[in-house]
Design an enzyme around this catalytic site. Structure first.
Site, PDB file in Angstrom:
ATOM      1  N   ILE A   9      11.965   1.484  11.985  1.00 38.64           N
ATOM      2  CA  ILE A   9      11.296   2.534  12.775  1.00 38.64           C
ATOM      3  C   ILE A   9      11.609   2.400  14.267  1.00 38.64           C
ATOM      4  N   SER A  25       9.589  -6.577   1.755  1.00 38.98           N
ATOM      5  CA  SER A  25       9.612  -5.884   0.454  1.00 38.98           C
ATOM      6  C   SER A  25      11.040  -5.930  -0.045  1.00 38.98           C
ATOM      7  N   GLY A  75       5.023  -2.057   9.338  1.00 41.39           N
ATOM      8  CA  GLY A  75       4.499  -2.983  10.331  1.00 41.39           C
ATOM      9  C   GLY A  75       4.361  -4.350   9.708  1.00 41.39           C
ATOM     10  N   LEU A  76       4.010  -5.308  10.539  1.00 41.95           N
ATOM     11  CA  LEU A  76       3.804  -6.681  10.062  1.00 41.95           C
ATOM     12  C   LEU A  76       2.301  -6.921   9.945  1.00 41.95           C
ATOM     13  N   TYR A 111      -2.305  -9.858  15.530  1.00 45.83           N
ATOM     14  CA  TYR A 111      -2.174  -8.768  14.543  1.00 45.83           C
ATOM     15  C   TYR A 111      -3.258  -7.713  14.782  1.00 45.83           C
ATOM     16  N   ASN A 130      12.566  -1.184   6.293  1.00 46.49           N
ATOM     17  CA  ASN A 130      13.642  -2.134   6.623  1.00 46.49           C
ATOM     18  C   ASN A 130      13.663  -3.324   5.660  1.00 46.49           C
ATOM     19  N   PHE A 187     -10.520  -1.628   4.580  1.00 44.71           N
ATOM     20  CA  PHE A 187     -11.217  -2.907   4.504  1.00 44.71           C
ATOM     21  C   PHE A 187     -10.283  -3.889   3.776  1.00 44.71           C
ATOM     22  N   ILE A 213       0.845  -1.205   0.000  1.00 47.12           N
ATOM     23  CA  ILE A 213       0.000   0.000   0.000  1.00 47.12           C
ATOM     24  C   ILE A 213       0.879   1.254   0.000  1.00 47.12           C
ATOM     25  N   LYS A 247      -3.092  -3.665  16.135  1.00 43.72           N
ATOM     26  CA  LYS A 247      -3.654  -2.478  15.465  1.00 43.72           C
ATOM     27  C   LYS A 247      -4.549  -1.702  16.437  1.00 43.72           C
ATOM     28  N   SER A 288      -6.999  -0.763  10.382  1.00 42.74           N
ATOM     29  CA  SER A 288      -7.643  -1.858   9.667  1.00 42.74           C
ATOM     30  C   SER A 288      -9.048  -2.079  10.206  1.00 42.74           C
ATOM     31  N   ASP A 347     -12.252 -16.135  11.164  1.00 48.52           N
ATOM     32  CA  ASP A 347     -12.969 -15.441  10.082  1.00 48.52           C
ATOM     33  C   ASP A 347     -14.358 -15.017  10.560  1.00 48.52           C
TER      34      ASP A 347
HETATM   35  P1  NAD Z   1       3.530  -4.646   3.374  1.00 49.26           P
HETATM   36  O1  NAD Z   1       4.130  -5.717   4.214  1.00 49.26           O
HETATM   37  O2  NAD Z   1       3.547  -4.804   1.903  1.00 49.26           O
HETATM   38  O3  NAD Z   1       4.230  -3.238   3.722  1.00 49.26           O
HETATM   39  C1  NAD Z   1       4.738  -2.947   5.004  1.00 49.26           C
HETATM   40  C2  NAD Z   1       6.167  -2.446   4.823  1.00 49.26           C
HETATM   41  O4  NAD Z   1       6.702  -2.113   6.100  1.00 49.26           O
HETATM   42  C3  NAD Z   1       7.088  -3.504   4.214  1.00 49.26           C
HETATM   43  O5  NAD Z   1       7.752  -2.936   3.104  1.00 49.26           O
HETATM   44  C4  NAD Z   1       8.054  -3.857   5.342  1.00 49.26           C
HETATM   45  O6  NAD Z   1       9.334  -4.173   4.847  1.00 49.26           O
HETATM   46  C5  NAD Z   1       8.045  -2.587   6.181  1.00 49.26           C
HETATM   47  N1  NAD Z   1       8.343  -2.771   7.604  1.00 49.26           N
HETATM   48  C6  NAD Z   1       7.822  -3.701   8.447  1.00 49.26           C
HETATM   49  N2  NAD Z   1       8.300  -3.523   9.692  1.00 49.26           N
HETATM   50  C7  NAD Z   1       9.133  -2.437   9.625  1.00 49.26           C
HETATM   51  C8  NAD Z   1       9.930  -1.765  10.586  1.00 49.26           C
HETATM   52  N3  NAD Z   1       9.971  -2.169  11.862  1.00 49.26           N
HETATM   53  N4  NAD Z   1      10.661  -0.698  10.196  1.00 49.26           N
HETATM   54  C9  NAD Z   1      10.646  -0.293   8.894  1.00 49.26           C
HETATM   55  N5  NAD Z   1       9.913  -0.903   7.948  1.00 49.26           N
HETATM   56  C10 NAD Z   1       9.163  -1.960   8.313  1.00 49.26           C
HETATM   57  O7  NAD Z   1       2.058  -4.410   3.912  1.00 49.26           O
HETATM   58  P2  NAD Z   1       0.873  -3.527   3.310  1.00 49.26           P
HETATM   59  O8  NAD Z   1      -0.190  -4.452   2.851  1.00 49.26           O
HETATM   60  O9  NAD Z   1       1.404  -2.511   2.396  1.00 49.26           O
HETATM   61  O10 NAD Z   1       0.347  -2.870   4.646  1.00 49.26           O
HETATM   62  C11 NAD Z   1       0.763  -1.578   5.041  1.00 49.26           C
HETATM   63  C12 NAD Z   1       0.112  -1.242   6.369  1.00 49.26           C
HETATM   64  O11 NAD Z   1      -1.302  -1.310   6.200  1.00 49.26           O
HETATM   65  C13 NAD Z   1       0.457  -2.208   7.496  1.00 49.26           C
HETATM   66  O12 NAD Z   1       0.611  -1.458   8.686  1.00 49.26           O
HETATM   67  C14 NAD Z   1      -0.762  -3.105   7.581  1.00 49.26           C
HETATM   68  O13 NAD Z   1      -0.933  -3.603   8.876  1.00 49.26           O
HETATM   69  C15 NAD Z   1      -1.865  -2.150   7.201  1.00 49.26           C
HETATM   70  N6  NAD Z   1      -3.044  -2.827   6.634  1.00 49.26           N
HETATM   71  C16 NAD Z   1      -2.892  -3.698   5.584  1.00 49.26           C
HETATM   72  C17 NAD Z   1      -3.995  -4.363   5.073  1.00 49.26           C
HETATM   73  C18 NAD Z   1      -3.836  -5.371   3.967  1.00 49.26           C
HETATM   74  O14 NAD Z   1      -4.701  -6.244   3.847  1.00 49.26           O
HETATM   75  N7  NAD Z   1      -2.799  -5.297   3.125  1.00 49.26           N
HETATM   76  C19 NAD Z   1      -5.262  -4.096   5.598  1.00 49.26           C
HETATM   77  C20 NAD Z   1      -5.382  -3.187   6.641  1.00 49.26           C
HETATM   78  C21 NAD Z   1      -4.258  -2.561   7.155  1.00 49.26           C
HETATM   79  C1  WQD Z   2     -10.921 -13.005   2.670  1.00 51.72           C
HETATM   80  C2  WQD Z   2     -11.889 -14.179   2.556  1.00 51.72           C
HETATM   81  C3  WQD Z   2     -11.216 -16.136   3.780  1.00 51.72           C
HETATM   82  C4  WQD Z   2      -7.755 -17.218   1.364  1.00 51.72           C
HETATM   83  C5  WQD Z   2      -7.339 -10.037   6.413  1.00 51.72           C
HETATM   84  C6  WQD Z   2      -6.984  -9.586   7.791  1.00 51.72           C
HETATM   85  C7  WQD Z   2      -7.422  -8.167   7.985  1.00 51.72           C
HETATM   86  C8  WQD Z   2      -6.889  -7.265   6.868  1.00 51.72           C
HETATM   87  C9  WQD Z   2      -7.178  -7.806   5.513  1.00 51.72           C
HETATM   88  C10 WQD Z   2      -4.823  -6.258   7.513  1.00 51.72           C
HETATM   89  C11 WQD Z   2     -12.088 -14.908   3.891  1.00 51.72           C
HETATM   90  C12 WQD Z   2     -11.282 -16.401   2.297  1.00 51.72           C
HETATM   91  C13 WQD Z   2      -8.866 -16.559   1.865  1.00 51.72           C
HETATM   92  C14 WQD Z   2      -7.940 -18.491   0.757  1.00 51.72           C
HETATM   93  C15 WQD Z   2     -10.292 -18.325   1.181  1.00 51.72           C
HETATM   94  N1  WQD Z   2      -5.469  -7.147   6.908  1.00 51.72           N
HETATM   95  N2  WQD Z   2     -10.110 -17.107   1.779  1.00 51.72           N
HETATM   96  N3  WQD Z   2      -9.208 -18.989   0.679  1.00 51.72           N
HETATM   97  O1  WQD Z   2      -9.415 -12.379   6.471  1.00 51.72           O
HETATM   98  O2  WQD Z   2     -10.975 -10.646   5.467  1.00 51.72           O
HETATM   99  O3  WQD Z   2      -8.756  -9.967   6.270  1.00 51.72           O
HETATM  100  O4  WQD Z   2      -6.730  -9.170   5.434  1.00 51.72           O
HETATM  101  O5  WQD Z   2      -5.232  -5.479   8.291  1.00 51.72           O
HETATM  102  O6  WQD Z   2      -6.949  -7.779   9.224  1.00 51.72           O
HETATM  103  O7  WQD Z   2      -7.618 -10.431   8.735  1.00 51.72           O
HETATM  104  O8  WQD Z   2      -8.905 -11.295   4.228  1.00 51.72           O
HETATM  105  O9  WQD Z   2      -8.025 -12.074   2.073  1.00 51.72           O
HETATM  106  O10 WQD Z   2      -7.410 -13.347   4.167  1.00 51.72           O
HETATM  107  O11 WQD Z   2      -9.744 -13.462   3.326  1.00 51.72           O
HETATM  108  O12 WQD Z   2     -11.412 -18.856   1.108  1.00 51.72           O
HETATM  109  O13 WQD Z   2      -6.983 -19.138   0.310  1.00 51.72           O
HETATM  110  O14 WQD Z   2     -11.307 -15.141   1.670  1.00 51.72           O
HETATM  111  O15 WQD Z   2     -11.676 -17.234   4.509  1.00 51.72           O
HETATM  112  O16 WQD Z   2     -13.412 -15.306   3.934  1.00 51.72           O
HETATM  113  P1  WQD Z   2      -9.600 -11.167   5.678  1.00 51.72           P
HETATM  114  P2  WQD Z   2      -8.423 -12.559   3.421  1.00 51.72           P
END
Ligand code: NAD
Ligand code: WQD
Length: 351
Positions: free
Chosen positions: A61, A38, A84-85, A151, A34, A180, A14, A155, A126, A297
């Site tokens: 960070i 990525s 973050g993770l 996780y 870090n 979302f 993102i 958050k 999230s 879920d």
């Molecule tokens: P991502 O893992 O692709 O990106 C996170 C980046 O942070 C990575 O490049 C990683 O190397 C870096 N990183 C991790 N720990 C670090 C640290 N201690 N210091 C410096 N860099 C660090 O994840 P993303 O999907 O791009 O998510 C970005 C943010 O959005 C995260 O905080 C995640 O929790 C949040 N988020 C993601 C989702 C999703 O489904 N992708 C949904 C809701 C919230």
């Molecule tokens: C979506 C739907 C699965 C994989 C997660 C985190 C949430 C947020 C977004 C960061 C669910 C189903 C999935 C597969 C499947 N992340 N599924 N087969 O669980 O809504 O959200 O990512 O903040 O915190 O919990 O997303 O993409 O994992 O799953 O049937 O191989 O797809 O059961 O119903 P989720 P998801």
């Protein structure tokens, strides 16, 4: 010195899309990452896409000395904090890593910001903080619930930490953006989601089947009280999320306090609807089998994102077809993510 936005985690999924949007909008950005989930190739792709040099520092960070150096070397006036993770299953196995990176990392970042008198922060939260929602669509007034895993709890704890901080000192301007389900990729196909290790999320698992890396998709649960028995989620294009960050950042300047905005489309799709939608836009058949429900879920959730509409002038613009087309373009152009395929040993040896 030109004002700069620090983007932590800007090499990730993102974050990288947000870098593109901010640069397009004329912001100067500095990426701190870090590279734990990525790689530096994503920065090279960002330079290709934006036709500009992206300033990048590899670092953590949780390194206060590095943060102080960064804040004294650049005229940073805001931080967009993605670092973050995020892997739910891994967070169950390694909870301390999640609290250390996500909660303690944010605490170190805010302390360094305060030392540097920087008080504008956009935080990646999230929809997971709502836990099992009492109603859908979910609006911000619903209040937070009980996230089902470390996780999600990291958050929620971070949101609470930031809320206490903003209440304690009126100079802070903080946006909590509750995403979302982000999917899709930049329409160029140059950047996208490239997680290290085995993917957990639906779209990366589905595209792995489409490129032939996995034989079938496992669908977790077909006995939920939903339209077709499979779980329903609000999938949102990552470029729409990037736009939401730009709007939140611009709104923070001159504002104060804590703001919460849902970023979703307001439309829910089931897992089976996603599979069929993907088959429709790509013409590729996705074999799948039903398995037991996945622990943690929830049956269904989608956003009421009207607050972001009213207060930020933001709404998601891209539909499901565009999300799936762009996910597939990224995955099929980059079957190994940012890594080039590994040449077979014999070819390398020139035999
Ligand atoms: P991502 O893992 O692709 O990106 C996170 C980046 O942070 C990575 O490049 C990683 O190397 C870096 N990183 C991790 N720990 C670090 C640290 N201690 N210091 C410096 N860099 C660090 O994840 P993303 O999907 O791009 O998510 C970005 C943010 O959005 C995260 O905080 C995640 O929790 C949040 N988020 C993601 C989702 C999703 O489904 N992708 C949904 C809701 C919230
Ligand atoms: C979506 C739907 C699965 C994989 C997660 C985190 C949430 C947020 C977004 C960061 C669910 C189903 C999935 C597969 C499947 N992340 N599924 N087969 O669980 O809504 O959200 O990512 O903040 O915190 O919990 O997303 O993409 O994992 O799953 O049937 O191989 O797809 O059961 O119903 P989720 P998801």
């Amino acid at each position: 010195m030109r004002k700069t936005t620090l983007i932590t985690g800007g090499a990730g999924y993102i974050g990288s899309h947000t870098v593109v949007r901010l640069v397009e909008a004329g912001h100067r950005v500095l990426v701190l990452d870090n590279l734990s989930n990525s790689c530096v190739e994503s920065i090279a792709r960002l330079e290709q896409l934006t036709r500009s040099q992206i300033e990048f520092i590899e670092g953590d960070i949780r390194d206060p000395l590095l943060l102080d150096e960064i804040f004294s070397a650049y005229a940073i006036d805001a931080v967009v904090h993605f670092a973050g993770l995020k892997a739910v299953a891994q967070s169950v196995r390694k909870p301390m890593e999640y609290y250390a990176n996500n909660v303690v990392g944010t605490l170190f970042l805010c302390q360094a910001m305060a030392r540097a008198h920087v008080f504008n922060l956009v935080f990646s939260s999230s929809a997971t903080v709502y836990g099992e929602p009492a109603r859908t669509p979910i609006d911000e007034a619903l209040g937070t619930g009980k996230p089902a895993n470390p996780y999600g709890r990291s958050k929620l704890m971070t949101e609470e930490l930031l809320t206490d901080l903003a209440r304690s000192d009126s100079r802070w301007n903080i946006a909590l953006l509750r995403y979302f389900n982000p999917i899709g990729a930049h329409e160029s196909g140059l950047i996208g989601e490239a997680p290290n290790g085995v993917p957990n999320n639906l779209l990366p698992c589905l595209t792995q089947v489409a490129i032939g890396r996995a034989g079938e998709l496992t669908v977790y649960g077909n006995d939920y009280a939903t339209v077709d028995g499979t779980c329903v989620r609000d999938y949102i294009h990552v470029s729409d999320l990037a736009e939401g960050h730009l709007k939140a950042l611009e709104r923070l300047h001159g504002d104060h306090g804590i703001h919460i905005w849902n970023l979703g489309t307001g439309i829910g799709y089931s897992v089976l609807q996603i599979i069929r939608g993907f088959e429709d836009v790509t013409g590729i058949s996705i074999p799948y089998r039903f398995a037991a429900r996945r622990e943690g879920d929830i049956a269904q959730c989608w956003a009421d994102a009207s607050k972001a509409g009213r207060e930020l002038g933001w709404s998601a613009q891209r539909n499901l077809g565009q999300m799936l087309t762009d996910s597939w373009r990224w995955q099929s152009n980059n079957p190994h993510g940012y890594h080039a395929p590994i040449a077979p040993l014999l070819a390398v040896a020139g035999k």
